[in-house]
Design a protein around this motif. Structure first.
Motif, PDB file in Angstrom:
ATOM      1  N   ALA A 160       0.844  -1.196   0.000  1.00 18.03           N
ATOM      2  CA  ALA A 160       0.000   0.000   0.000  1.00 18.03           C
ATOM      3  C   ALA A 160       0.876   1.241   0.000  1.00 18.03           C
ATOM      4  O   ALA A 160       1.960   1.248   0.587  1.00 18.03           O
ATOM      5  N   PHE A 161       0.377   2.285  -0.649  1.00 18.52           N
ATOM      6  CA  PHE A 161       1.088   3.561  -0.719  1.00 18.52           C
ATOM      7  C   PHE A 161       0.073   4.675  -0.539  1.00 18.52           C
ATOM      8  O   PHE A 161      -1.022   4.632  -1.108  1.00 18.52           O
ATOM      9  N   ALA A 162       0.416   5.683   0.251  1.00 17.22           N
ATOM     10  CA  ALA A 162      -0.482   6.821   0.449  1.00 17.22           C
ATOM     11  C   ALA A 162       0.330   8.099   0.547  1.00 17.22           C
ATOM     12  O   ALA A 162       1.476   8.094   1.022  1.00 17.22           O
ATOM     13  N   ALA A 163      -0.264   9.192   0.094  1.00 18.29           N
ATOM     14  CA  ALA A 163       0.384  10.502   0.170  1.00 18.29           C
ATOM     15  C   ALA A 163      -0.687  11.565   0.330  1.00 18.29           C
ATOM     16  O   ALA A 163      -1.791  11.437  -0.221  1.00 18.29           O
ATOM     17  N   PRO A 164      -0.379  12.636   1.077  1.00 22.26           N
ATOM     18  CA  PRO A 164      -1.373  13.698   1.279  1.00 22.26           C
ATOM     19  C   PRO A 164      -1.475  14.606   0.058  1.00 22.26           C
ATOM     20  O   PRO A 164      -0.468  15.047  -0.493  1.00 22.26           O
ATOM     21  N   LEU A 165      -2.712  14.855  -0.355  1.00 27.90           N
ATOM     22  CA  LEU A 165      -2.981  15.840  -1.391  1.00 27.90           C
ATOM     23  C   LEU A 165      -3.393  17.147  -0.719  1.00 27.90           C
ATOM     24  O   LEU A 165      -3.827  17.154   0.433  1.00 27.90           O
ATOM     25  N   GLY A 166      -3.253  18.241  -1.390  1.00 29.15           N
ATOM     26  CA  GLY A 166      -3.689  19.505  -0.821  1.00 29.15           C
ATOM     27  C   GLY A 166      -5.180  19.489  -0.513  1.00 29.15           C
ATOM     28  O   GLY A 166      -5.935  18.679  -1.062  1.00 29.15           O
ATOM     29  N   GLU A 167      -5.614  20.340   0.395  1.00 27.06           N
ATOM     30  CA  GLU A 167      -7.018  20.476   0.775  1.00 27.06           C
ATOM     31  C   GLU A 167      -7.574  19.219   1.427  1.00 27.06           C
ATOM     32  O   GLU A 167      -8.762  18.904   1.302  1.00 27.06           O
ATOM     33  N   GLY A 168      -6.705  18.475   2.110  1.00 30.56           N
ATOM     34  CA  GLY A 168      -7.165  17.354   2.915  1.00 30.56           C
ATOM     35  C   GLY A 168      -7.380  16.051   2.198  1.00 30.56           C
ATOM     36  O   GLY A 168      -7.803  15.064   2.805  1.00 30.56           O
ATOM     37  N   PRO A 279       2.303  18.770  -0.544  1.00 29.87           N
ATOM     38  CA  PRO A 279       0.883  18.428  -0.762  1.00 29.87           C
ATOM     39  C   PRO A 279       0.243  19.219  -1.891  1.00 29.87           C
ATOM     40  O   PRO A 279      -0.495  18.658  -2.717  1.00 29.87           O
ATOM     41  N   ASN A 280       0.536  20.507  -1.969  1.00 30.23           N
ATOM     42  CA  ASN A 280      -0.068  21.323  -3.025  1.00 30.23           C
ATOM     43  C   ASN A 280       0.524  20.999  -4.395  1.00 30.23           C
ATOM     44  O   ASN A 280      -0.186  21.012  -5.413  1.00 30.23           O
ATOM     45  N   ARG A 281       1.827  20.712  -4.430  1.00 29.79           N
ATOM     46  CA  ARG A 281       2.446  20.316  -5.704  1.00 29.79           C
ATOM     47  C   ARG A 281       1.835  19.013  -6.202  1.00 29.79           C
ATOM     48  O   ARG A 281       1.546  18.861  -7.398  1.00 29.79           O
ATOM     49  N   LEU A 282       1.649  18.060  -5.279  1.00 29.74           N
ATOM     50  CA  LEU A 282       1.071  16.777  -5.671  1.00 29.74           C
ATOM     51  C   LEU A 282      -0.372  16.954  -6.128  1.00 29.74           C
ATOM     52  O   LEU A 282      -0.800  16.349  -7.121  1.00 29.74           O
ATOM     53  N   ALA A 283      -1.140  17.778  -5.410  1.00 31.43           N
ATOM     54  CA  ALA A 283      -2.526  18.011  -5.796  1.00 31.43           C
ATOM     55  C   ALA A 283      -2.618  18.626  -7.191  1.00 31.43           C
ATOM     56  O   ALA A 283      -3.461  18.234  -8.015  1.00 31.43           O
ATOM     57  N   ALA A 284      -1.740  19.602  -7.470  1.00 30.25           N
ATOM     58  CA  ALA A 284      -1.741  20.246  -8.791  1.00 30.25           C
ATOM     59  C   ALA A 284      -1.370  19.240  -9.876  1.00 30.25           C
ATOM     60  O   ALA A 284      -1.973  19.217 -10.960  1.00 30.25           O
ATOM     61  N   HIS A 285      -0.392  18.390  -9.587  1.00 26.99           N
ATOM     62  CA  HIS A 285       0.020  17.393 -10.577  1.00 26.99           C
ATOM     63  C   HIS A 285      -1.080  16.357 -10.787  1.00 26.99           C
ATOM     64  O   HIS A 285      -1.313  15.913 -11.927  1.00 26.99           O
ATOM     65  N   ALA A 286      -1.773  15.988  -9.706  1.00 20.96           N
ATOM     66  CA  ALA A 286      -2.872  15.032  -9.834  1.00 20.96           C
ATOM     67  C   ALA A 286      -3.968  15.571 -10.744  1.00 20.96           C
ATOM     68  O   ALA A 286      -4.549  14.840 -11.551  1.00 20.96           O
ATOM     69  N   ARG A 287      -4.251  16.866 -10.637  1.00 20.68           N
ATOM     70  CA  ARG A 287      -5.262  17.467 -11.507  1.00 20.68           C
ATOM     71  C   ARG A 287      -4.827  17.420 -12.973  1.00 20.68           C
ATOM     72  O   ARG A 287      -5.641  17.172 -13.878  1.00 20.68           O
ATOM     73  N   ARG A 288      -3.542  17.649 -13.224  1.00 24.63           N
ATOM     74  CA  ARG A 288      -3.026  17.558 -14.595  1.00 24.63           C
ATOM     75  C   ARG A 288      -3.182  16.140 -15.128  1.00 24.63           C
ATOM     76  O   ARG A 288      -3.578  15.929 -16.280  1.00 24.63           O
ATOM     77  N   LEU A 289      -2.841  15.153 -14.289  1.00 22.49           N
ATOM     78  CA  LEU A 289      -2.956  13.761 -14.715  1.00 22.49           C
ATOM     79  C   LEU A 289      -4.408  13.376 -14.983  1.00 22.49           C
ATOM     80  O   LEU A 289      -4.710  12.684 -15.965  1.00 22.49           O
ATOM     81  N   GLU A 290      -5.300  13.842 -14.116  1.00 22.44           N
ATOM     82  CA  GLU A 290      -6.721  13.544 -14.321  1.00 22.44           C
ATOM     83  C   GLU A 290      -7.221  14.142 -15.624  1.00 22.44           C
ATOM     84  O   GLU A 290      -8.059  13.540 -16.313  1.00 22.44           O
ATOM     85  N   ALA A 291      -6.716  15.315 -15.978  1.00 22.23           N
ATOM     86  CA  ALA A 291      -7.101  15.936 -17.243  1.00 22.23           C
ATOM     87  C   ALA A 291      -6.658  15.099 -18.440  1.00 22.23           C
ATOM     88  O   ALA A 291      -7.233  15.189 -19.529  1.00 22.23           O
TER      89      ALA A 291
END
Length: 330
Positions: A160-168, A279-291
């Motif tokens: 298992a792997f987990a990491a915090p995204l921005g905004e909780g 966390p904010n960098r990861l959240a921003a990158h996650a949004r790019r990947l989702e796009a």
């Protein structure tokens, strides 16, 4: 049955107490199975609790066990579960693990002599909710074989792997080294259902879609040798480093009176040790990947947790009645 999380939690505690667990162990076990249920992991949620209750009654789990925690180095926590559940040993060490990670940037938890831990992502998610990046590995009795093998040599050995995204938010994945989880095959066998080709072999080493034959045989690793390599890595982390039983040596979780003596290995990394923006960098990158159409694991489970907290849980009546019956033993 429609129950609030609090009602379900209380009934699971009562059942564990009736089966022979002491209060702290009952609380830890109930919290873990209800969390798995609420996150949508029903195969290791409430439906999985009877496995623990039976093991408590029959002695595979020592309900009176008190974990022993050692800290041989400032960033190393080594726990002996003494034949009890995996969750209590972790619960007792959780805050110390977080404190050590924040002090040194990284800290490690290794546990031996425990019953299997159910939802592995439960531990990684808790650390991500504390702002940590987490990696977790665990083993158990041998259930899967490798390409060309005929008998089980590893457990499903999840990672298992987990990491915090921005905004909780939390990014989280929890996956086995096998094509599927053993609990799904066992449940299919209980219902008399077939399973997909490529999931398992029978006791003679032949590919099978018969779930009952698969239970007597072995599951297959995902991706052939690649999955086998991941299973071996998990085995070394979970059993090798902490001194737990190798999967080949672990007694059954459903028969006999011996603990499987399995291992749980967790690494907690404090992103703040590398700078404040993770966390904010990861959240921003996650949004790019989702796009780009990439699935970000953990989003769905987070939504299910919110829904469960708001709307409660729906549990099969027969299952809940079977669990409640253990409470009457107290």
């Amino acid at each position: 049955m429609h129950l609030t999380i609090e009602e379900c939690h209380a009934r699971c505690i009562a059942a564990a107490l009736g089966a022979g667990a002491h209060a702290a162990a009952a609380e830890s076990l109930a919290r873990a199975v209800v969390a798995a249920e609420a996150a949508g992991n029903r195969s290791v949620g409430i439906a999985h609790l009877p496995l623990y209750l039976e093991a408590l009654v029959e002695g595979r789990i020592d309900g009176s066990a008190q974990p022993q925690i050692e800290q041989p180095l400032p960033a190393i926590l080594h726990v002996d579960a003494n034949g009890g559940i995996a969750h209590l040993g972790y619960d007792l060490a959780h805050q110390r693990l977080c404190t050590a990670a924040r002090s040194f940037g990284v800290a490690t938890f290794a546990q031996k002599e425990a019953f299997t831990c159910g939802e592995l992502g439960y531990f990684a998610r808790r650390l991500a909710n504390e702002g940590m990046v987490a990696i977790a590995a665990t083993n158990g009795p041998a259930l899967i074989t490798v390409p060309g093998g005929r008998r089980p040599v590893y457990c499903t050995n999840p990672l298992a792997f987990a990491a915090p995204l921005g905004e909780g938010g939390v990014l989280l994945f929890d996956q086995s080294s096998s094509e599927t989880a053993f609990v799904k095959v066992r449940q299919a066998a209980e219902r008399g259902e077939t399973i997909p080709q490529g999931w398992a072999i029978d006791a003679e080493g032949r590919p099978t879609t018969d779930a009952a034959a698969a239970v007597e045989g072995a599951l297959l690793t995902f991706g052939g040798a690649r999955g086998a390599n991941i299973a071996l890595m998990v085995e070394i982390l979970a059993a090798g480093l902490g001194g737990a039983n190798w999967s080949l040596d672990a007694p059954s979780i459903s028969q006999g009176s011996a603990s499987p003596g399995t291992g749980l290995f967790i690494v907690a990394i404090a992103p703040a040790a590398f700078g404040p923006e993770f966390p904010n960098r990861l959240a921003a990158h996650a949004r790019r990947l989702e796009a780009e159409g990439v699935h970000i694991p953990g989003r769905g489970k987070a939504e299910m947790l919110k829904n469960a907290q708001r709307e409660g849980l729906r549990i099969p009546r027969r299952l809940m009645e079977a669990i409640d019956a253990y409470a009457e033993r107290a």
